[in-house]
Design a protein around this motif. Structure first.
Motif, PDB file in Angstrom:
ATOM      1  N   GLN A 175      34.471 -29.090  -5.924  1.00  0.00           N
ATOM      2  CA  GLN A 175      33.157 -28.565  -5.559  1.00  0.00           C
ATOM      3  C   GLN A 175      32.072 -29.392  -6.238  1.00  0.00           C
ATOM      4  OE1 GLN A 175      32.614 -24.364  -6.088  1.00  0.00           O
ATOM      5  NE2 GLN A 175      34.130 -23.828  -4.543  1.00  0.00           N
ATOM      6  N   TYR A 176      31.219 -29.970  -5.408  1.00  0.00           N
ATOM      7  CA  TYR A 176      30.120 -30.795  -5.917  1.00  0.00           C
ATOM      8  C   TYR A 176      28.796 -30.036  -5.932  1.00  0.00           C
ATOM      9  CZ  TYR A 176      33.116 -34.904  -5.771  1.00  0.00           C
ATOM     10  OH  TYR A 176      34.130 -35.814  -6.004  1.00  0.00           O
ATOM     11  N   GLY A 177      28.816 -28.783  -5.519  1.00  0.00           N
ATOM     12  CA  GLY A 177      27.617 -27.957  -5.518  1.00  0.00           C
ATOM     13  C   GLY A 177      28.020 -26.499  -5.461  1.00  0.00           C
ATOM     14  N   ASN A 178      27.016 -25.622  -5.518  1.00  0.00           N
ATOM     15  CA  ASN A 178      27.274 -24.184  -5.427  1.00  0.00           C
ATOM     16  C   ASN A 178      26.239 -23.561  -4.506  1.00  0.00           C
ATOM     17  OD1 ASN A 178      27.978 -21.521  -5.758  1.00  0.00           O
ATOM     18  ND2 ASN A 178      28.127 -21.611  -7.982  1.00  0.00           N
ATOM     19  N   ILE A 179      26.318 -23.950  -3.230  1.00  0.00           N
ATOM     20  CA  ILE A 179      25.334 -23.481  -2.264  1.00  0.00           C
ATOM     21  C   ILE A 179      25.429 -21.976  -2.050  1.00  0.00           C
ATOM     22  CG2 ILE A 179      26.712 -23.818  -0.176  1.00  0.00           C
ATOM     23  CD1 ILE A 179      24.168 -25.030   1.080  1.00  0.00           C
ATOM     24  N   ARG A 180      26.606 -21.416  -2.269  1.00  0.00           N
ATOM     25  CA  ARG A 180      26.776 -19.962  -2.131  1.00  0.00           C
ATOM     26  C   ARG A 180      25.866 -19.224  -3.109  1.00  0.00           C
ATOM     27  NH1 ARG A 180      30.976 -16.197  -0.835  1.00  0.00           N
ATOM     28  NH2 ARG A 180      31.111 -14.462  -2.313  1.00  0.00           N
ATOM     29  N   GLU A 181      25.841 -19.693  -4.350  1.00  0.00           N
ATOM     30  CA  GLU A 181      25.021 -19.044  -5.367  1.00  0.00           C
ATOM     31  C   GLU A 181      23.536 -19.271  -5.099  1.00  0.00           C
ATOM     32  OE1 GLU A 181      24.359 -16.636  -8.672  1.00  0.00           O
ATOM     33  OE2 GLU A 181      26.158 -16.988  -7.465  1.00  0.00           O
TER      34      GLU A 181
END
Length: 273
Positions: A237-243
């Motif tokens: 995971q290179y990001g946390n777009i869900r958060e």
């Protein structure tokens, strides 16, 4: 001269020439905004049949239709200019016969403007790949873990971890290569097998849960961006777009309930004459 110079889209020979060279960067795209964002970064945009699970909430890729693939591919093509766009041929759209495969693949390219199609390369499909390539349709193969075969396999399971499976997968890769596939996705296989496939076939390999030694890598963008609570083991995971989305939605809801939105900058005033 126009201020808007058209960017040259990468071609099938461009990707094929990357064998053993600069790694190929590939991600999935299913819609116009995502394609526009990823296009300058990626060499290949894959309109994967994973759209069924990622966007439509389906339990597998099996229910995905040709019409769905065409609709999403049209959106991707509208906002991409540089990346080679490859479209997955969905389950049951190419297996029955070479003629069926050609008719459906031709429809995909004609109605979307995409450059190539991808087929999951079981032992039965080499003749189909050759048939399509001979008739002007570029084909990307896909070996190892094949999502369209999940019902037979009893789920999404890694491949090539036994001698029998090893020989089967490498045989399928060689057959796809000999048939004229310009690139081969190698998914969910033992790392040593991915390395052997890469060093054996002439076409560049694009790994997903395979090996860093593949000629390129692909991930489902939504997995890589952290959109889902669970992701496969092979995803980083290179990001946390869900958060980010959750926090933004909560802030919006809070402002609405406090009557803080819309504010003065988001409403219109009566024009004075």
């Amino acid at each position: 001269m126009s201020q808007h110079t058209q960017t040259r889209r990468l071609s099938v020979p461009d990707i094929y020439a990357r064998k053993g060279g600069e790694p190929i960067v590939a991600l999935t795209a299913y819609d116009a905004p995502t394609a526009a964002l990823l296009d300058p970064i990626c060499d290949v945009l894959l309109v994967g049949d994973s759209v069924g699970m990622v966007v439509h909430g389906l339990p597998s890729t099996v229910p995905v239709t040709l019409d769905m693939m065409i609709l999403h591919s049209q959106a991707v093509m509208r906002t991409s200019q540089r990346a080679l766009v490859v479209v997955d041929m969905p389950f049951s759209s190419y297996e029955a016969s070479k003629e069926q495969a050609f008719a459906n693949a031709a429809r995909v390219l004609r109605e979307t403007g995409a450059t190539a199609v991808k087929v999951e390369a079981g032992s039965y499909v080499a003749d189909t790949i050759a048939y399509l390539v001979e008739r002007g349709i570029p084909v990307m193969g896909h070996v190892g873990l094949r999502p369209q075969a999940a019902l037979v396999d009893g789920g999404f399971k890694a491949k090539g971890r036994s001698e029998h499976e090893w020989q089967k997968v490498i045989g399928e890769a060689k057959a796809a290569d000999a048939a004229g596939a310009f690139a081969i996705v190698v998914e969910g296989v033992a790392e040593d097998l991915a390395v052997e496939i890469t060093t054996t076939v002439k076409a560049p390999t694009i790994g997903i849960g395979a090996s860093v030694q593949c000629d390129g890598q692909v991930l489902v963008t939504d997995d890589m961006m952290g959109r889902f609570e669970w992701t496969p083991r092979f995803v980083k995971q290179y990001g946390n777009i869900r958060e980010v989305m959750r926090e933004a939605a909560e802030s919006y809801a809070s402002d609405v309930r406090a009557r803080a939105f819309p504010g003065p900058n988001q409403v219109y005033a009566l024009k004075k004459s």
